[in-house]
Enzyme design. Structure first.
Site, PDB file in Angstrom:
ATOM      1  N   ARG A   1     -18.326 -10.474 -22.084  1.00 28.26           N
ATOM      2  CA  ARG A   1     -17.973  -9.281 -21.771  1.00 28.26           C
ATOM      3  C   ARG A   1     -17.273  -8.326 -22.104  1.00 28.26           C
ATOM      4  NH1 ARG A   1     -23.481  -8.025 -17.214  1.00 28.26           N
ATOM      5  NH2 ARG A   1     -24.533  -8.880 -19.277  1.00 28.26           N
TER       6      ARG A   1
ATOM      7  N   LYS B   1      -1.786  -8.507 -17.461  1.00 27.17           N
ATOM      8  CA  LYS B   1      -0.258  -8.120 -17.990  1.00 27.17           C
ATOM      9  C   LYS B   1      -0.317  -7.509 -19.700  1.00 27.17           C
ATOM     10  CE  LYS B   1       0.758 -12.208 -15.495  1.00 27.17           C
ATOM     11  NZ  LYS B   1       1.480 -13.595 -15.414  1.00 27.17           N
TER      12      LYS B   1
ATOM     13  N   ARG C   1     -26.958 -11.693 -14.416  1.00 27.06           N
ATOM     14  CA  ARG C   1     -27.320 -12.893 -14.770  1.00 27.06           C
ATOM     15  C   ARG C   1     -26.644 -12.911 -16.179  1.00 27.06           C
ATOM     16  NH1 ARG C   1     -30.595  -9.677 -12.022  1.00 27.06           N
ATOM     17  NH2 ARG C   1     -29.071  -7.949 -12.901  1.00 27.06           N
ATOM     18  N   THR C   2     -26.182 -12.483 -16.563  1.00 27.42           N
ATOM     19  CA  THR C   2     -25.524 -13.228 -17.856  1.00 27.42           C
ATOM     20  C   THR C   2     -24.999 -14.412 -17.844  1.00 27.42           C
ATOM     21  OG1 THR C   2     -25.392 -10.637 -19.041  1.00 27.42           O
ATOM     22  CG2 THR C   2     -24.601 -12.627 -20.121  1.00 27.42           C
TER      23      THR C   2
ATOM     24  N   HIS D   1     -25.868  -6.614 -26.893  1.00 23.28           N
ATOM     25  CA  HIS D   1     -26.467  -7.987 -26.179  1.00 23.28           C
ATOM     26  C   HIS D   1     -27.546  -8.709 -26.680  1.00 23.28           C
ATOM     27  CE1 HIS D   1     -26.228  -9.855 -22.578  1.00 23.28           C
ATOM     28  NE2 HIS D   1     -26.708  -8.717 -21.253  1.00 23.28           N
TER      29      HIS D   1
HETATM   30  C1  NCD Z   1     -28.231  -5.688 -19.169  1.00 24.65           C
HETATM   31  C2  NCD Z   1     -26.152  -5.413 -19.345  1.00 24.65           C
HETATM   32  O1  NCD Z   1     -25.821  -6.022 -18.812  1.00 24.65           O
HETATM   33  O2  NCD Z   1     -26.438  -4.778 -20.522  1.00 24.65           O
HETATM   34  N1  NCD Z   1     -27.873  -6.308 -17.883  1.00 24.65           N
HETATM   35  C3  NCD Z   1     -28.681  -8.031 -18.363  1.00 24.65           C
HETATM   36  O3  NCD Z   1     -27.469  -8.407 -19.140  1.00 24.65           O
HETATM   37  N2  NCD Z   1     -29.250  -8.085 -18.014  1.00 24.65           N
HETATM   38  C4  NCD Z   1     -28.686  -4.535 -18.463  1.00 24.65           C
HETATM   39  C5  NCD Z   1     -27.704  -2.999 -17.459  1.00 24.65           C
HETATM   40  O4  NCD Z   1     -26.702  -3.364 -17.310  1.00 24.65           O
HETATM   41  O5  NCD Z   1     -28.368  -2.095 -17.570  1.00 24.65           O
END
Ligand code: NCD
Length: 312
Positions: free
Chosen positions: A104, A82, A52-53, A133
């Site tokens: 991320r 590397k 999703r993100t 997040h």
């Molecule tokens: C979440 C995350 O990555 O923190 N997912 C997201 O971005 N919607 C939730 C999860 O991984 O449980």
């Protein structure tokens, strides 16, 4: 150059601005949006998995004419393999004049390190280990506001893996800025919400309770926010049994005690092995998790728009 690193950055006023922009952009025709930011550049640089993100940021950017470069498996396909540091990576992306880099990371605090090395590029934390997040918290808050017309005076029940999941951490930080909410945290003691979050709630005089009594917590909930077990981040000495997994499910019995006007949220992914929200109740109109995910693209479009217009 505004970074988005923590949900703590946002107060009711800035949240209001973001939600207004979200509504505004969501109501524009696709053709009205497509040349809004031509020439701008966004990179998604992900050290950890995402559906999703990453995709919602990329689609939102493209919908406004922003050029998108996608690095979904940075640990294998980039020079991270590397041994390059996140700071050096950020310096290079700055010199390419990337306007926004969504990152991320597996390690808490790493996106802040990238931001510290960035003097041109805006860094967005798309999830840093068990840290935060923030953009998920914004879309979660948008979903709640959309349903209830505000973010105060609500009974919010958080359940599941509250220790390792970052979404509840960010959402509680964000909602601590609003008055009159009551939080209940439902989990076994080993997976309860972190002390740092409880300290923040205390500082803001937010009432909260920690409990294992799921049904009682659900019985007067407005918002039920459930999460999966973060099995990819093992805790030495803590074993989660089938019995515990079944105890902490949202199933037909849980829906039975929940008020009719409550909503059930989940950041997704739902774990198909555990079914922490039982697929058998997906048709219940209170289940909002897929609408919630859809809101992610809308809110992220507003964030990109505001960063590129130097309003964030
Ligand atoms: C979440 C995350 O990555 O923190 N997912 C997201 O971005 N919607 C939730 C999860 O991984 O449980």
């Amino acid at each position: 150059m505004g970074h988005i690193l923590s949900a703590e950055q946002f107060d009711p006023n800035s949240l209001n601005d973001i939600f207004e922009r979200t509504y505004e952009l969501a109501n524009l025709d696709r053709r009205e949006l497509i040349d809004r930011h031509i020439g701008s550049q966004l990179i998604t640089f992900f050290y950890a998995s995402s559906t999703r993100t990453r995709i919602s940021f990329e689609l939102a950017a493209r919908s406004m004419g922003v050029g998108v470069t996608s690095v979904p498996d940075a640990e294998d396909t980039s020079s991270v393999f590397k041994g390059e540091t996140i700071e050096d990576t950020a310096r290079v992306l700055n010199n390419y004049e990337a306007d926004i880099v969504v990152m991320r990371t597996k390690v808490e605090g790493d996106t802040a390190k990238a931001a510290a090395a960035s003097d041109y590029t805006s860094i967005i934390n798309g999830g840093d280990g068990s840290g935060e997040h923030p953009t998920q918290a914004l879309l979660d808050a948008y979903t709640i506001q959309d349903e209830f017309g505000g973010l105060d005076g609500l009974n919010i029940v958080f359940g599941g893996d509250l220790r390792r999941g970052r979404t509840v951490r960010s959402l509680t930080k964000l909602l601590a800025n609003f008055g009159g909410n009551q939080f209940k945290f439902v989990s076994i003691p080993e997976l309860q919400i972190g002390q740092d979050i409880k300290n923040r709630l205390d500082e803001h005089d937010i009432e909260y309770e920690e409990t294992t009594d799921k049904l009682s917590a659900l019985s007067d909930a407005d918002v039920v926010y459930w999460t999966r077990l973060q099995s990819e981040r093992p805790i030495p000495g803590v074993e989660i049994t089938e019995e515990i997994i079944n105890q902490f499910k949202i199933d037909a019995a849980a829906m039975e005690v929940m008020p009719h006007e409550a909503i059930v949220m989940h950041p997704l992914p739902r774990d198909s092995k555990h079914n922490e929200i039982d697929t058998a109740i997906d048709h219940d109109p209170r289940i909002k998790m897929f609408d919630q995910a859809g809101n992610g693209k809308l809110v992220r479009a507003a964030l990109i728009d505001m960063i590129l217009s130097e309003e964030l």
